[in-house]
Design an enzyme around this catalytic site. Structure first.
Site, PDB file in Angstrom:
ATOM      1  N   TYR A  87       0.829  -1.207   0.000  1.00 22.31           N
ATOM      2  CA  TYR A  87       0.000   0.000   0.000  1.00 22.31           C
ATOM      3  C   TYR A  87       0.868   1.264   0.000  1.00 22.31           C
ATOM      4  CZ  TYR A  87      -4.300   2.676   0.909  1.00 22.31           C
ATOM      5  OH  TYR A  87      -5.367   3.542   0.805  1.00 22.31           O
ATOM      6  N   GLU A 134       2.182   6.504  -6.985  1.00 22.24           N
ATOM      7  CA  GLU A 134       1.116   7.383  -7.473  1.00 22.24           C
ATOM      8  C   GLU A 134       1.490   8.855  -7.309  1.00 22.24           C
ATOM      9  OE1 GLU A 134      -2.473   6.218  -5.443  1.00 22.24           O
ATOM     10  OE2 GLU A 134      -2.089   4.101  -5.827  1.00 22.24           O
TER      11      GLU A 134
END
Length: 226
Positions: free
Chosen positions: A150, A157
């Site tokens: 994660y 991102e």
């Protein structure tokens, strides 16, 4: 399970099983392609080009998961699901596809690698849940690997959006300047900055939720019996 897999599936369960199975196959193909490219080519350059079509198809297909929640096929919040799916679809189409200068960066490789491994496990987990035959190792992977994947995905991102910022500012991509006939302005550059800032409050909440789920499901909180 001791009684074996569930076979008397409803039409809804059969549909969900097929959906999750094909999603698992698609993300497995993406993972295999990324792995081969990095190992054989020994570079992240070209990773996006190698998987872009599959990535767009299977990530965009995840929009159906919002419909699953809204129609009651899946008992999850459609709002939360829509937010999670939209953020990924946006990153694929609105950033990586739209700003070619981001495509060969490390950030794109990081988020694709993190997404692929996460999704192969997640969709496999859903398939096993539907047929009520869950291997413990799959359950453990589902609620453990996210601890590293994660943050890795989020880092990729943010790196990708950051790389896109100067290009968007220079080109005016997707921006609408005033004055214009509809008297409305929109600056995509500032929009991307807002998106990045939203990671600050949202990421800790989602990460904390997953940690709570892990403690609940495999964290050793079983009840003692006489």
């Amino acid at each position: 399970m001791a009684n074996g897999p569930k076979t008397d599936l409803t039409y809804g369960e059969m549909y969900l099983l097929m959906y999750n199975f094909f999603q698992m196959l698609g993300w497995t193909a993406i993972f295999y392609t990324v792995f081969l490219h990095i190992v054989v080519e020994e570079t992240n350059v070209g990773v996006y080009d190698a998987v872009s079509l599959l990535l767009k198809i299977f990530q965009t297909a995840a929009i159906l998961e919002v419909v699953h929640c809204m129609t009651g096929l899946v008992r999850s919040s459609w709002v939360l699901t829509a937010f999670q799916v939209a953020s990924r679809v946006f990153l694929v189409w609105g950033v990586t596809h739209s700003v070619k200068q981001t495509q060969d960066t490390l950030g794109v490789t990081l988020y694709i690698a993190a997404w692929t491994l996460t999704e192969v496990i997640r969709y496999g987990f859903y398939c096993c849940s539907i047929i009520e035959n869950m291997p413990y190792i799959l359950q453990w992977l589902r609620y453990t690997l996210f601890i590293g994947l994660y943050p890795l995905g989020v880092t990729g991102e943010l790196m990708t959006i950051w790389k896109a910022l100067p290009v968007v500012e220079k080109t005016g991509l997707y921006s609408l300047r005033l004055p214009n006939s509809i008297n409305f302005g929109f600056d995509y550059h500032y929009f991307l900055i807002i998106v990045m800032l939203n990671y600050i409050p949202i990421f800790p909440q989602l990460y904390g939720h997953m940690l709570k789920q892990r403690r609940k499901i495999i964290g050793g909180q079983g009840k003692k019996t006489d």
